[in-house]
Write an enzyme that holds these catalytic residues in place. Structure first.
Site, mmCIF file in Angstrom:
data_model
loop_
_atom_site.group_PDB
_atom_site.id
_atom_site.type_symbol
_atom_site.label_atom_id
_atom_site.label_comp_id
_atom_site.label_asym_id
_atom_site.label_seq_id
_atom_site.Cartn_x
_atom_site.Cartn_y
_atom_site.Cartn_z
ATOM 1 N N LEU A 161 -18.663 -11.863 -8.710
ATOM 2 C CA LEU A 161 -20.045 -12.867 -8.884
ATOM 3 C C LEU A 161 -19.098 -13.899 -9.234
ATOM 4 O O LEU A 161 -20.217 -14.966 -9.626
ATOM 5 C CB LEU A 161 -21.162 -12.255 -9.909
ATOM 6 C CG LEU A 161 -21.935 -11.475 -8.481
ATOM 7 C CD1 LEU A 161 -23.371 -10.963 -9.266
ATOM 8 C CD2 LEU A 161 -22.324 -12.446 -6.884
ATOM 9 N N LYS B 207 -14.638 0.602 4.834
ATOM 10 C CA LYS B 207 -14.086 0.175 4.294
ATOM 11 C C LYS B 207 -13.832 -1.128 4.474
ATOM 12 O O LYS B 207 -13.867 -1.697 3.942
ATOM 13 C CB LYS B 207 -12.512 1.009 5.365
ATOM 14 C CG LYS B 207 -10.917 -0.045 5.071
ATOM 15 C CD LYS B 207 -10.803 -0.348 3.588
ATOM 16 C CE LYS B 207 -9.995 -1.769 3.319
ATOM 17 N NZ LYS B 207 -8.859 -1.834 2.104
ATOM 18 N N ASN C 127 -15.438 -3.838 2.195
ATOM 19 C CA ASN C 127 -14.830 -4.999 2.210
ATOM 20 C C ASN C 127 -16.251 -6.314 2.877
ATOM 21 O O ASN C 127 -15.808 -7.651 2.060
ATOM 22 C CB ASN C 127 -12.835 -5.164 2.800
ATOM 23 C CG ASN C 127 -12.610 -4.848 1.881
ATOM 24 O OD1 ASN C 127 -12.701 -4.706 0.363
ATOM 25 N ND2 ASN C 127 -10.820 -4.670 2.235
ATOM 26 N N CYS D 119 -6.566 -9.111 2.831
ATOM 27 C CA CYS D 119 -7.541 -7.625 2.669
ATOM 28 C C CYS D 119 -9.057 -8.406 3.362
ATOM 29 O O CYS D 119 -9.372 -8.665 4.155
ATOM 30 C CB CYS D 119 -7.587 -7.032 1.421
ATOM 31 S SG CYS D 119 -6.818 -5.896 1.235
ATOM 32 N N ALA E 227 -18.172 -17.851 -9.009
ATOM 33 C CA ALA E 227 -17.592 -18.802 -7.582
ATOM 34 C C ALA E 227 -15.982 -19.401 -8.097
ATOM 35 O O ALA E 227 -15.515 -19.290 -8.830
ATOM 36 C CB ALA E 227 -18.200 -19.813 -8.505
ATOM 37 N N GLY E 228 -15.870 -19.688 -7.042
ATOM 38 C CA GLY E 228 -14.583 -20.172 -6.959
ATOM 39 C C GLY E 228 -14.198 -21.284 -5.297
ATOM 40 O O GLY E 228 -15.045 -20.953 -5.144
ATOM 41 N N VAL F 53 0.606 -0.949 -0.031
ATOM 42 C CA VAL F 53 0.066 0.045 -0.354
ATOM 43 C C VAL F 53 0.941 1.153 0.251
ATOM 44 O O VAL F 53 0.213 1.805 -0.629
ATOM 45 C CB VAL F 53 -1.245 -0.378 1.330
ATOM 46 C CG1 VAL F 53 -1.892 1.361 1.278
ATOM 47 C CG2 VAL F 53 -2.066 -1.375 1.623
ATOM 48 N N GLU G 146 -4.728 -5.921 -6.304
ATOM 49 C CA GLU G 146 -3.381 -6.507 -6.361
ATOM 50 C C GLU G 146 -3.219 -6.885 -7.490
ATOM 51 O O GLU G 146 -4.161 -7.278 -7.781
ATOM 52 C CB GLU G 146 -2.625 -7.836 -5.417
ATOM 53 C CG GLU G 146 -2.304 -7.185 -3.899
ATOM 54 C CD GLU G 146 -1.950 -8.049 -2.734
ATOM 55 O OE1 GLU G 146 -1.177 -8.675 -3.547
ATOM 56 O OE2 GLU G 146 -2.847 -8.742 -1.855
ATOM 57 N N THR H 2 -5.533 -0.414 6.983
ATOM 58 C CA THR H 2 -7.054 -0.597 7.386
ATOM 59 C C THR H 2 -7.074 -0.692 8.745
ATOM 60 O O THR H 2 -6.103 -1.510 9.366
ATOM 61 C CB THR H 2 -7.329 -1.932 6.576
ATOM 62 O OG1 THR H 2 -7.461 -1.349 4.861
ATOM 63 C CG2 THR H 2 -8.385 -2.512 6.898
HETATM 64 C C1 UDX Z 1 -9.732 -6.975 -2.040
HETATM 65 C C2 UDX Z 1 -10.326 -5.287 -2.121
HETATM 66 O O1 UDX Z 1 -11.416 -5.994 -3.516
HETATM 67 C C3 UDX Z 1 -9.698 -4.276 -2.356
HETATM 68 O O2 UDX Z 1 -10.703 -2.867 -2.460
HETATM 69 C C4 UDX Z 1 -9.187 -4.426 -1.151
HETATM 70 O O3 UDX Z 1 -8.358 -2.877 -1.028
HETATM 71 C C5 UDX Z 1 -7.679 -5.041 -1.200
HETATM 72 O O4 UDX Z 1 -9.162 -6.158 -0.592
HETATM 73 P P1 UDX Z 1 -7.526 -8.151 -3.492
HETATM 74 O O5 UDX Z 1 -7.352 -8.172 -2.079
HETATM 75 O O6 UDX Z 1 -5.992 -7.709 -3.929
HETATM 76 O O7 UDX Z 1 -8.636 -6.812 -3.096
HETATM 77 O O8 UDX Z 1 -8.217 -8.734 -4.617
HETATM 78 P P2 UDX Z 1 -9.697 -8.743 -5.407
HETATM 79 O O9 UDX Z 1 -9.789 -9.055 -6.250
HETATM 80 O O10 UDX Z 1 -10.338 -7.928 -4.198
HETATM 81 O O11 UDX Z 1 -10.034 -10.331 -4.681
HETATM 82 C C6 UDX Z 1 -9.871 -10.472 -3.759
HETATM 83 C C7 UDX Z 1 -10.493 -12.281 -2.677
HETATM 84 O O12 UDX Z 1 -12.189 -12.678 -3.736
HETATM 85 C C8 UDX Z 1 -9.330 -13.136 -4.363
HETATM 86 O O13 UDX Z 1 -9.143 -14.650 -3.861
HETATM 87 C C9 UDX Z 1 -10.542 -13.673 -5.353
HETATM 88 O O14 UDX Z 1 -9.833 -14.818 -6.608
HETATM 89 C C10 UDX Z 1 -11.495 -13.825 -4.822
HETATM 90 N N1 UDX Z 1 -12.861 -13.531 -6.081
HETATM 91 C C11 UDX Z 1 -12.649 -12.082 -6.152
HETATM 92 C C12 UDX Z 1 -13.424 -14.460 -6.040
HETATM 93 O O15 UDX Z 1 -13.641 -15.536 -5.646
HETATM 94 N N2 UDX Z 1 -14.998 -13.904 -6.905
HETATM 95 C C13 UDX Z 1 -14.825 -12.903 -7.321
HETATM 96 O O16 UDX Z 1 -15.735 -13.041 -7.713
HETATM 97 C C14 UDX Z 1 -14.288 -11.608 -6.880
#
Ligand code: UDX
Length: 453
Positions: A252, A206, A210, A262, A254-255, A11, A154, A121
């Site tokens: 949205l 914030k 999240n 974060c 799925a994973g 950050v 990220e 944060t």
């Molecule tokens: C997140 C927030 O998006 C950001 O605003 C905050 O400042 C920090 O946390 P980041 O952790 O970099 O960012 O990744 P992000 O792209 O948000 O994904 C977070 C997790 O959710 C990942 O493991 C990603 O694979 C998962 N994810 C995301 C899903 O499983 N499905 C999605 O549709 C989106």
């Protein structure tokens, strides 16, 4: 304006480079002399697309400097951004000692009109608490403490900073609001909305943002489970839901459960803060449990689908694509469970360094095809672009078995079936493999059901 950033982590570095790009004079400080020495030679110790280039460019323009001497840098600063770590404990409470110590340490060196800005944060109420510590350490109330949460993902951090949806300024006094408005004036001129509110609200924005994004992911993951039972397709359902503008299509997908630095930490801290203040957050509490359970359930599913002592290829260990970060990545839960179950685990990730330090008793490969060679089962765990474009007939030929478990839904099921693979996505009905490869075991579901435990 003259800005000091404390903390040269992910950050801090992104904030420093982007604030310099807005035309400010920025000094980024860290207590780690090796890190600062590397940065002074424009070597950036983290992987973030575009960051090295932006840092080099801003250093060359002499708007960005690095030092270990924060006190020296502070003496004519207009603002000091705190971007230091906030680790969390097992209960989810975050450790604010780095934030508090950094603020108290720098306070005596600041000119009296300066503003300390919390970028890390932190739980709601922290800016006010830090203000009282700073006042005590200076013996007066001349330094303002503001909150300015980041919403950086990220992999897209620079874009998220320079093209933010909104900038949240938490200020309990007019002066700190004015300073922050001035800092962000170039972005406001580009039409990015600036929301000014009290510090407690900014801090809550914030965490609540999240938590809500993570809830969307948790929700669609549960819907995916139901789709699987009913023979539906979660990608179609998510598309249909997301086109309602009140819901939106983002987050949205799925994973295998969310990870990263974060969402897991922030949801725990948010829930813990709710418990502590007598305002429980049961939705988020359940989400945290379900997310962890999901990673374990998927490990069990892989173990069930693989032959005893079989060979499993895992594609992707980073918590998401375009980062080398493995913090709370699904791979860190899933891979050790596969190893413990006696499977031979072969891994590939385009950015494997961090994962290599944390995962043991596995074999790493320099290419995806190397990991897939002779595998009984292949699993896509991270949505790297190079896995989307895999040469599937080649994959089918390289593998010993033919089941492909796509835990990110990034591979076209028909293309996979056409290549003779028994494709199974998440929350998607299985598709029968093309006739040429049927000998390998029919549909993925049939193969899953028939596999020994
Ligand atoms: C997140 C927030 O998006 C950001 O605003 C905050 O400042 C920090 O946390 P980041 O952790 O970099 O960012 O990744 P992000 O792209 O948000 O994904 C977070 C997790 O959710 C990942 O493991 C990603 O694979 C998962 N994810 C995301 C899903 O499983 N499905 C999605 O549709 C989106």
């Amino acid at each position: 304006m003259k800005i000091v950033v404390l903390g040269a982590g992910y950050v801090g570095l992104t904030t420093s480079a982007c604030l310099a790009d807005l035309g400010h004079s920025v000094t980024c400080c860290d207590i780690d002399p090796q890190r600062i020495a590397a940065l002074q030679s424009a070597r950036v110790p983290i992987f973030e697309p575009g960051l090295s280039e932006l840092i080099a460019q801003q250093m060359q323009a002499e708007r960005l400097h690095f030092t270990t001497d924060a006190n020296m840098a502070a003496n004519d600063a207009d603002a000091v951004f705190l971007a230091v770590g906030t680790p969390s404990d097992r209960d989810g409470d975050i450790d604010l000692s780095y934030v508090e110590t950094a603020a108290q340490a720098i306070a005596p060196y600041l000119p009296s009109a300066a503003v300390i800005v919390l970028k890390s944060t932190v739980v709601a109420g922290t800016a006010r608490r830090v203000k009282s510590l700073v006042d005590a350490s200076r013996g007066g109330g001349d330094i303002a403490v503001a909150s300015n949460p980041e919403f950086l993902r990220e992999g897209t951090a620079i874009k998220d900073f320079l093209h933010a949806d909104r900038i949240v300024i938490g200020a309990d006094d007019a002066r700190s609001e004015a300073v922050l408005r001035m800092i962000y004036a170039p972005l406001a001129l580009r039409g990015i909305p600036i929301l000014a509110t009290e510090t407690v609200n900014a801090e809550l924005i914030k965490y609540a943002a999240n938590a809500l994004l993570a809830l969307k992911i948790g929700f669609i993951n549960d819907v995916a489970d139901l789709c699987e039972r009913l023979g539906g397709d979660v990608t179609a359902v998510a598309d249909g839901i997301g086109r309602d503008h009140r819901i939106g299509g983002a987050f949205l997908a799925a994973g295998p459960g969310f990870g990263g630095s974060c969402f897991p930490m922030d949801t725990r801290a948010f829930a813990s803060s709710g418990r502590r203040h007598g305002a429980q957050q049961p939705l988020v509490e359940t989400l945290i449990e379900r997310n962890e359970a999901r990673k374990q359930a998927l490990a069990a599913r892989i173990i069930e689908a693989a032959p005893r002592h079989g060979r499993v290829a895992i594609l992707g260990t980073s918590f998401k694509a375009n980062t080398d970060d493995v913090r709370e990545a699904a791979a860190l839960t899933i891979v050790p469970l596969l190893v413990a179950a006696g499977l031979s685990v072969h891994l590939h990730d385009p950015q494997p360094d961090a994962a290599k330090r944390l995962l043991s008793n596995v074999q790493w490969h320099g290419t995806a095809l190397g990991a897939l060679k002779d595998a009984d089962l292949a699993v896509v765990l991270t949505e790297w672009d190079q896995y989307r474009t895999l040469d599937l007939p080649k994959v089918a030929r390289a593998m010993a078995g033919n089941t492909l478990l796509d835990l990110r839904n990034i591979i076209d099921p028909e293309r996979a079936a056409g290549a003779g693979l028994n494709y199974q996505g998440l929350g998607r009905a299985p598709l029968a493999a093309a006739p040429a490869r049927r000998g390998h075991g029919g549909t993925a579901m049939a193969q899953l059901a028939a596999s020994p435990a």
